[in-house]
Design a protein around this motif. Structure first.
Motif, mmCIF file in Angstrom:
data_model
loop_
_atom_site.group_PDB
_atom_site.id
_atom_site.type_symbol
_atom_site.label_atom_id
_atom_site.label_comp_id
_atom_site.label_asym_id
_atom_site.label_seq_id
_atom_site.Cartn_x
_atom_site.Cartn_y
_atom_site.Cartn_z
ATOM 1 N N ARG A 45 0.808 -1.222 0.000
ATOM 2 C CA ARG A 45 0.000 0.000 0.000
ATOM 3 C C ARG A 45 0.842 1.274 0.000
ATOM 4 O O ARG A 45 0.326 2.343 -0.293
ATOM 5 N N GLN A 46 2.123 1.164 0.320
ATOM 6 C CA GLN A 46 2.974 2.353 0.312
ATOM 7 C C GLN A 46 3.325 2.789 -1.107
ATOM 8 O O GLN A 46 3.980 3.812 -1.300
ATOM 9 N N THR A 55 -0.843 4.099 5.682
ATOM 10 C CA THR A 55 -0.015 2.952 5.308
ATOM 11 C C THR A 55 1.230 2.840 6.174
ATOM 12 O O THR A 55 2.018 1.911 6.008
#
Length: 315
Positions: A45-46, A55
């Motif tokens: 998700r980063q 995140t």
């Protein structure tokens, strides 16, 4: 700050993994500082811009003793986009090749077991296009029917596949495509990789997760999600990312109270951390050695553990 006479020829990749709120990013960046390495994010998700607090990017950790640590695969896609493992692996290979071509050691750091394994094991993956006919057919099925359908295709190690209807449909789409299309042949670089993990005792880890959630909410995580929604990201697309974005979006839309949001999200993150550790233990059972670092060590002690292992470990 510890120093180390680093020989980059022994290992061409160092991996640092661990459950959420375990401090792995700080270890990776301090190690990169000590050996002149660069960090590749192994977090699913980063990858997305504007999704910082939710995140746990901890971007401040990428500055060590006033030096910016080079990092890759962070903020490379707009929020709302849906990255897949094939795309991640492709981007990982590009970043890895660039780093080693300059005689520098890459340090893969993250908690997304699927993405990390795709990188270090060199899974042969294929790009999966959207299938409009299949999606139209699946639109008639309930969430439970979709979940049963996916469970008949594979063992559900990654429960985020079943978090939302969109995730379920995409996961089924991928499984059916894989079943009917051969993976394309390609040569994966030979990775001489060594893996470290950072973890705390279970009860302490649970408290760290709760404390970190409170801190991120204080720092403006709710406003971050509001800004994403105001920028045009659809609620369903945000909830697709699960965890913080699922619960905070529901709260902002007025579907749940603040207390319900906090308690539900706190429980969900604890469950996620447990699944992360289950994944890492499965990696160990399947033949990958993880050298575990006590999260309570000081940073110098953590680095000394890493340096000692790098010097003395024999595969």
């Amino acid at each position: 700050m510890s120093t180390f006479d680093w020989n980059p020829n022994r290992y061409n990749l160092i991996t640092i993994l661990g459950p959420t709120a375990g401090g792995k990013t700080s270890v990776a960046t301090h190690l990169a500082y000590a050996i002149g390495g660069e960090v590749i994010s192994g977090d699913s998700r980063q990858l997305y811009r504007g999704m910082d607090l939710g995140t746990g990017k901890d971007l401040h950790d990428y500055v060590v003793d006033g030096k910016q640590i080079p990092h890759h695969l962070i903020d490379i896609a707009n929020a709302g986009y849906k990255f897949n493992v094939y795309e991640y692996q492709t981007h990982f290979l590009n970043a890895y090749s660039d780093i080693v071509s300059r005689g520098v050691t890459p340090i893969l750091c993250g908690g997304s077991g699927l993405y990390i394994e795709a990188a270090i094991r060199g899974y042969r993956l294929i790009e999966v296009p959207e299938n409009p006919e299949l999606r139209a057919e699946l639109a008639t099925k309930s969430h439970e029917e979709l979940e049963q359908m996916l469970a008949s295709m594979k063992k559900l190690h990654n429960h985020t596949d079943t978090d939302t209807r969109k995730r379920l449909v995409r996961a089924i789409e991928i499984e059916l495509h894989y079943a009917n299309a051969p993976a394309k042949d390609y040569e994966y670089p030979e990775l001489n990789n060594i893996i470290f993990g950072v973890r705390f005792p279970r009860l302490q880890q649970r408290q760290r997760i709760t404390d970190r959630l409170r801190q991120r909410l204080t720092e403006g995580m709710i406003d971050e999600v509001k800004q994403l929604l105001e920028s045009g990201v659809k609620p369903d697309d945000l909830m697709y990312y699960g965890l913080e974005y699922k619960w905070l979006t529901q709260y902002i839309l007025g579907d749940i109270t603040h207390e319900e949001m906090f308690n539900g999200l706190n429980t969900a993150i604890h469950q996620f951390a447990k699944r992360q550790m289950t994944w890492f233990r499965r990696m160990e059972r399947n033949g990958l050695t993880i050298h575990w670092i006590d999260g309570n060590f000081t940073m110098d002690e953590k680095l000394e553990f890493v340096f000692h292992t790098l010097k003395n470990y024999k595969e």
